[in-house]
Structures are given as C-alpha cells and as structure tokens.
Design a protein around this motif. Structure first.
Motif, PDB file in Angstrom:
ATOM      1  N   LEU A  75       7.802  -4.919  15.969  1.00  0.00           N
ATOM      2  CA  LEU A  75       7.286  -5.520  14.743  1.00  0.00           C
ATOM      3  C   LEU A  75       5.911  -4.950  14.379  1.00  0.00           C
ATOM      4  O   LEU A  75       5.621  -4.683  13.214  1.00  0.00           O
ATOM      5  N   LEU A  76       5.084  -4.754  15.405  1.00  0.00           N
ATOM      6  CA  LEU A  76       3.771  -4.169  15.155  1.00  0.00           C
ATOM      7  C   LEU A  76       3.888  -2.758  14.598  1.00  0.00           C
ATOM      8  O   LEU A  76       3.292  -2.418  13.578  1.00  0.00           O
ATOM      9  N   VAL A  77       4.662  -1.919  15.293  1.00  0.00           N
ATOM     10  CA  VAL A  77       4.727  -0.498  14.945  1.00  0.00           C
ATOM     11  C   VAL A  77       5.476  -0.265  13.641  1.00  0.00           C
ATOM     12  O   VAL A  77       5.015   0.471  12.761  1.00  0.00           O
ATOM     13  N   LYS A  78       6.652  -0.880  13.516  1.00  0.00           N
ATOM     14  CA  LYS A  78       7.540  -0.554  12.399  1.00  0.00           C
ATOM     15  C   LYS A  78       7.302  -1.376  11.141  1.00  0.00           C
ATOM     16  O   LYS A  78       7.741  -0.983  10.062  1.00  0.00           O
ATOM     17  N   THR A  79       6.611  -2.501  11.286  1.00  0.00           N
ATOM     18  CA  THR A  79       6.377  -3.340  10.116  1.00  0.00           C
ATOM     19  C   THR A  79       4.888  -3.421   9.784  1.00  0.00           C
ATOM     20  O   THR A  79       4.454  -2.966   8.724  1.00  0.00           O
ATOM     21  N   ALA A  80       4.093  -3.977  10.692  1.00  0.00           N
ATOM     22  CA  ALA A  80       2.673  -4.179  10.390  1.00  0.00           C
ATOM     23  C   ALA A  80       1.950  -2.853  10.173  1.00  0.00           C
ATOM     24  O   ALA A  80       1.240  -2.672   9.177  1.00  0.00           O
ATOM     25  N   LEU A  81       2.111  -1.912  11.099  1.00  0.00           N
ATOM     26  CA  LEU A  81       1.366  -0.655  11.023  1.00  0.00           C
ATOM     27  C   LEU A  81       1.963   0.330  10.034  1.00  0.00           C
ATOM     28  O   LEU A  81       1.298   1.298   9.643  1.00  0.00           O
ATOM     29  N   HIS A  82       3.206   0.096   9.624  1.00  0.00           N
ATOM     30  CA  HIS A  82       3.821   0.967   8.625  1.00  0.00           C
ATOM     31  C   HIS A  82       3.288   0.666   7.231  1.00  0.00           C
ATOM     32  O   HIS A  82       3.050   1.568   6.431  1.00  0.00           O
ATOM     33  N   HIS A  83       3.094  -0.631   6.947  1.00  0.00           N
ATOM     34  CA  HIS A  83       2.709  -1.042   5.597  1.00  0.00           C
ATOM     35  C   HIS A  83       1.189  -1.011   5.445  1.00  0.00           C
ATOM     36  O   HIS A  83       0.506  -2.030   5.588  1.00  0.00           O
ATOM     37  N   GLN A  84       0.676   0.161   5.149  1.00  0.00           N
ATOM     38  CA  GLN A  84      -0.748   0.346   4.935  1.00  0.00           C
ATOM     39  C   GLN A  84      -0.963   1.735   4.337  1.00  0.00           C
ATOM     40  O   GLN A  84      -0.025   2.519   4.218  1.00  0.00           O
ATOM     41  N   GLN A  85      -2.211   2.012   3.959  1.00  0.00           N
ATOM     42  CA  GLN A  85      -2.532   3.380   3.577  1.00  0.00           C
ATOM     43  C   GLN A  85      -2.639   4.204   4.853  1.00  0.00           C
ATOM     44  O   GLN A  85      -3.195   3.759   5.858  1.00  0.00           O
ATOM     45  N   HIS A  86      -2.088   5.398   4.817  1.00  0.00           N
ATOM     46  CA  HIS A  86      -2.144   6.271   5.990  1.00  0.00           C
ATOM     47  C   HIS A  86      -3.142   7.380   5.690  1.00  0.00           C
ATOM     48  O   HIS A  86      -2.797   8.450   5.179  1.00  0.00           O
ATOM     49  N   GLY A  87      -4.394   7.098   6.011  1.00  0.00           N
ATOM     50  CA  GLY A  87      -5.473   8.023   5.695  1.00  0.00           C
ATOM     51  C   GLY A  87      -5.401   9.324   6.447  1.00  0.00           C
ATOM     52  O   GLY A  87      -6.130  10.275   6.116  1.00  0.00           O
ATOM     53  N   ASP A  88      -4.534   9.394   7.453  1.00  0.00           N
ATOM     54  CA  ASP A  88      -4.366  10.646   8.203  1.00  0.00           C
ATOM     55  C   ASP A  88      -3.203  11.482   7.666  1.00  0.00           C
ATOM     56  O   ASP A  88      -2.886  12.540   8.211  1.00  0.00           O
ATOM     57  N   HIS A  89      -2.556  11.019   6.590  1.00  0.00           N
ATOM     58  CA  HIS A  89      -1.457  11.767   5.983  1.00  0.00           C
ATOM     59  C   HIS A  89      -2.027  12.978   5.253  1.00  0.00           C
ATOM     60  O   HIS A  89      -3.052  12.885   4.576  1.00  0.00           O
ATOM     61  N   PRO A  90      -1.378  14.147   5.359  1.00  0.00           N
ATOM     62  CA  PRO A  90      -1.934  15.349   4.707  1.00  0.00           C
ATOM     63  C   PRO A  90      -1.970  15.279   3.190  1.00  0.00           C
ATOM     64  O   PRO A  90      -2.655  16.091   2.561  1.00  0.00           O
ATOM     65  N   ARG A  91      -1.235  14.320   2.589  1.00  0.00           N
ATOM     66  CA  ARG A  91      -1.296  14.182   1.136  1.00  0.00           C
ATOM     67  C   ARG A  91      -1.863  12.818   0.727  1.00  0.00           C
ATOM     68  O   ARG A  91      -1.562  12.285  -0.325  1.00  0.00           O
ATOM     69  N   TYR A  92      -2.724  12.285   1.559  1.00  0.00           N
ATOM     70  CA  TYR A  92      -3.484  11.099   1.174  1.00  0.00           C
ATOM     71  C   TYR A  92      -4.800  11.586   0.570  1.00  0.00           C
ATOM     72  O   TYR A  92      -5.668  12.111   1.272  1.00  0.00           O
TER      73      TYR A  92
END
Length: 463
Positions: A75-92
């Motif tokens: 639940l933490l990994v796939k739900t809570a941590l998924h739903h956010q801005q991913h500032g480490d994404h190369p197209r963020y």
C-alpha cells in the motif's frame, strides 16, 4: 512471568520485530527504491488522486492489532508513494525538480537507521562534525570567506527565515528591500517574524526580471527622508520564475555604502557557481552577508536539505539557548551546538547524505551534471527559436530555466495545455505569470533528461 531485566540480550527492534523480518522488510525497501529509480522514465511524471479515494485505500479503522506487513508495504509503495509529483523523473519540469542521487539516499537511510541527532556536540559529536565539514565544503564551493558560519535546515524558506531572524535579533527593525520576483517564502518570513507591511518594500523588477539597484537606492532615500531606518536588501541568485540573477556587485556596493545587510536567496541557483558558466552569471554573489542554497535541488539530495551560510558571530547570539535541562549536553568553548544556530532543538542530521555523496561521486560529478542542465536549457531555447512562427521565447535560458509562449494563444490555453500534458503522465509542466502574462516554463536540472525529452515535451505542448 519473567522480568525483562533477566539477561543482557536485547531484541533488535524496540517493539519486538524479529531480525529476519527486519531484514526482509529492509531488503524489500532497497529493492523497491532501486526498481523505482530504474523504471521512473516509464512511470508518470506526476500522478494524483482524489482525497476520498486515497483516504479510503490507505485508511480504515485504527489498527489496534498488527496487520500483515507485506500488505502495508504494498500500500505504501504502490498507492501512497505512487500518487505524488516525481521530482526525480527526467521529464518533471515543474516548479523545481528534486532528482536525488542514490549515494545521498544511502546517507539519509543511515542517519535514520542510527536515529541520528545533531543538536549538541556532547549528544551528537560525530554528526555535528560531519555538518561542520559539509558547511565548510559548501562555503568553499560558494567562494565565501572563511569567517562564515552555517547551519543545515529543511530548505530555503527555513534558511532565509533563520537569516532574517538573526539579523533582526542583532540590529532590530528596519526597512527591507526586495523585488516582485523574490520568492514568496521571503515575504512570508518577514510577516512571520512580525515585520509590519510599512517596512517591506516590494519593488518592481526591471525588464530582465531583476531587482533594480536604482529602485532600491531611490526607496532607501525616500525612507531616510521620512525618518525610517533601512535594514536589509534581499537579492536572488536564480529566481524561480525565470532563473534571473540580480546585480550583486551593484547591490553589494550600495549596501556597503549605506550600512545595509545583503541577503542572497540562492535556494535554486546558487549551486550553479560550481560551473564556469554559472559562476560567470553569479559574479558578486560571494559578497553576500548571508546566502541560502537548497542541496535538495541542484546538488541532488533527497528532501529535505537547505543551507544557510552567514557571517560569523550572528547566529549564536540570536539563538543560543542553554536551560538547566540541557546543561549536560552543552559543548565546550570550541564545540558547536547546532541547536544554538537556529530554531530547531531536536534536529536530525541532514549533513550525512551530503558528506557521503560528495565523497562517493566527487564534486566534479556534480559540476558536470549542473553544467549539462544549463546547456540543456540552452538547447530548449535553440529548439524553440527554430519555429518562431509558433513559439515565442519570453525569457532566455538562465540557469536551467526558460519561459516561452505559443503565439496567438490565450493565458487559458497555455494553462490547459500544461495541465493536459501533466495529466497524460508524459511530462510535468506548469505555467507562471510574468508581469501579468501567463507563459509556459521549463525548469531543467535533471542530468538524466535528454534532448529528445525536451523536443517531445515542447512538441506535445504545441500540438
């Protein structure tokens, strides 16, 4: 029933988890993080959800009895941590990204795992020593004199709040001069500290979105004529909107002549000083009386990490607190108690991740990554200028930031296109407002971002 006092062997976990379960969860956490880092390009740059859906998925009745740890982990990994801005994404590209490095993550984990505290020298000598070393390394990288102190805090907002509070604590109230491009957290800091509105001068920026020295000089003259006391000028090293850099030498000359404090907000742009091109743009920044920077931005650290560098002899007189219940953790005359350099008493070590990543990669790797981002923003500008019938470059590439607009399109259309692209998950882009005009903006600081990422993002915005 046996007493817990029997024997000298203690369980590894405070609340009794056995060590095999601890290892299983620990290894699962490492695997989940590495999998995220490996596959982030294939995940959305940002993903949100309604409050009801997340609260229903993650909430429920108070768990009086234990639940299966693997279920909670998922639940933490796939739900809570998924739903956010991913500032480490190369197209963020929205706001300011946060592309943290793995060595820094390890340093953060170790500090958490050892429950590290860095409040006093007796209570945290090792972490305090690391923080002193990191502060001095940052001071050297910013080319500041040796007689500067520092402290690590949560970010630029906290760092500037600390600086302003220290200056006010030593010299009292006075007028503060800043521009309409100064980060909003600085104005909030002034209000938080009780500065009345009549002492805050928000001056219009010039045609390059910089603080105008002439306007500051004029405002100071007016205040002196009215019997008000000038106190501080706040300049910016890489504004959030455009990456603009204020004229430091001119402002420093003015402050020296008038006896004012010069505070530089370099939360975003100051680390660009590591590079030749960035140092040229930031010339004169080292004349600041106090300077902030955010390692969780362009120094590739996980949130949170901000730094205040400030002339010696200002922090401790403003913040020292040695009540009777802290006498046993009061350092000697030559030791630093970091609780006396800011607002935090209980404070974790934010220096471990910086120390470990600097040693792991070497400063040269950081320098190369920052230079790459600066050049990539210049590539974005060049790509936009190839299609002048469609695109207008509103502000040129400056320290990794560029603002642009579709010709003939309304403010609402720009906002809708940015929102649509972000909702697609391909890239996260936002608009900003420059002198009443809504424009598109890219902030490019991730060394994993490619020219193809830039081209496809711009193309999708223009479709």
């Amino acid at each position: 029933m046996g007493s817990k006092d029997e024997g000298r062997s203690y369980p590894a976990d405070t609340l009794g988890m056995d060590k095999e379960s601890m290892r299983r969860l620990g290894y699962a956490a490492v695997d989940a993080v590495i999998e995220h880092l490996e596959n982030k390009n294939n995940e959305p740059a940002i993903d949100s959800a309604t409050p009801d859906s997340l609260l229903n998925a993650l909430g429920g009745a108070l768990p009086e009895q234990p639940k299966a740890s693997n279920e909670s982990f998922d639940l933490l990994v796939k739900t809570a941590l998924h739903h956010q801005q991913h500032g480490d994404h190369p197209r963020y590209f929205a706001r300011v990204p946060g592309p943290s490095s793995f060595a820094a993550i390890i340093g953060e984990w170790l500090g958490t795992g050892f429950n590290t505290i860095a409040a006093s020298w007796p209570g945290g000598a090792g972490p305090s020593a690391i923080e002193l070393i990191v502060i001095d390394w940052l001071r050297q990288l910013m080319d500041l004199p040796k007689d500067y102190d520092g402290v690590l805090v949560s970010g630029g907002s906290h760092a500037s709040l600390t600086a302003i509070a220290a200056v006010r604590g030593q010299w009292g109230d006075g007028c503060v001069y800043l521009s309409d491009q100064t980060h909003a957290s600085l104005i909030r800091a002034l209000f938080t500290l009780g500065f009345p509105r009549e002492l805050i001068r928000v001056l219009p920026s010039d045609d390059r979105y910089r603080l105008s020295t002439a306007s500051v000089e004029e405002a100071i003259a007016n205040d002196l004529q009215c019997g008000r006391r000038p106190l501080m000028v706040i300049a910016t090293a890489g504004s959030t909107n455009t990456g603009a850099v204020d004229p430091f030498h001119e402002l420093a000359d003015l402050c020296e002549a008038q006896g004012l404090w010069l505070h530089v907000d370099g939360a975003y742009g100051a680390p660009a000083a590591l590079t030749d091109s960035g140092a040229q743009s930031l010339t004169g920044m080292n004349r600041a009386d106090s300077l902030t920077l955010d390692p969780h931005k362009w120094l590739f650290q996980p949130y949170d990490a901000g730094c205040l560098l400030i002339k010696s002899g200002v922090l401790e007189p403003s913040f020292t607190m040695n009540p009777e219940y802290l006498k046993d953790v009061q350092g000697s005359d030559h030791a630093v108690d970091f609780r006396n350099r800011g607002f935090e008493l209980t404070r974790r070590s934010r220096a471990l991740k910086l120390w470990f990543s600097f040693r792991t990669y070497g400063v040269s790797k950081f320098r190369e990554a920052i230079e790459y981002s600066i050049r990539l923003a210049e590539f974005a500008e060049e790509y936009l200028r190839k299609d002048t019938h469609r695109w207008e470059v509103v502000t040129p590439a400056q320290l990794g930031i560029i603002c642009f607009a579709l010709r003939g399109q309304s403010a609402q259309e720009h906002e809708l296109r940015a929102q649509s692209l972000s909702e697609s998950g391909f890239a996260c882009v936002t608009t900003t407002k420059l002198k009443n005009r809504i424009v598109l903006r890219l902030c490019i600081i991730n060394p994993l971002t490619t020219q193809r990422d830039i081209r496809e993002t711009i193309n999708r915005l223009g479709e």
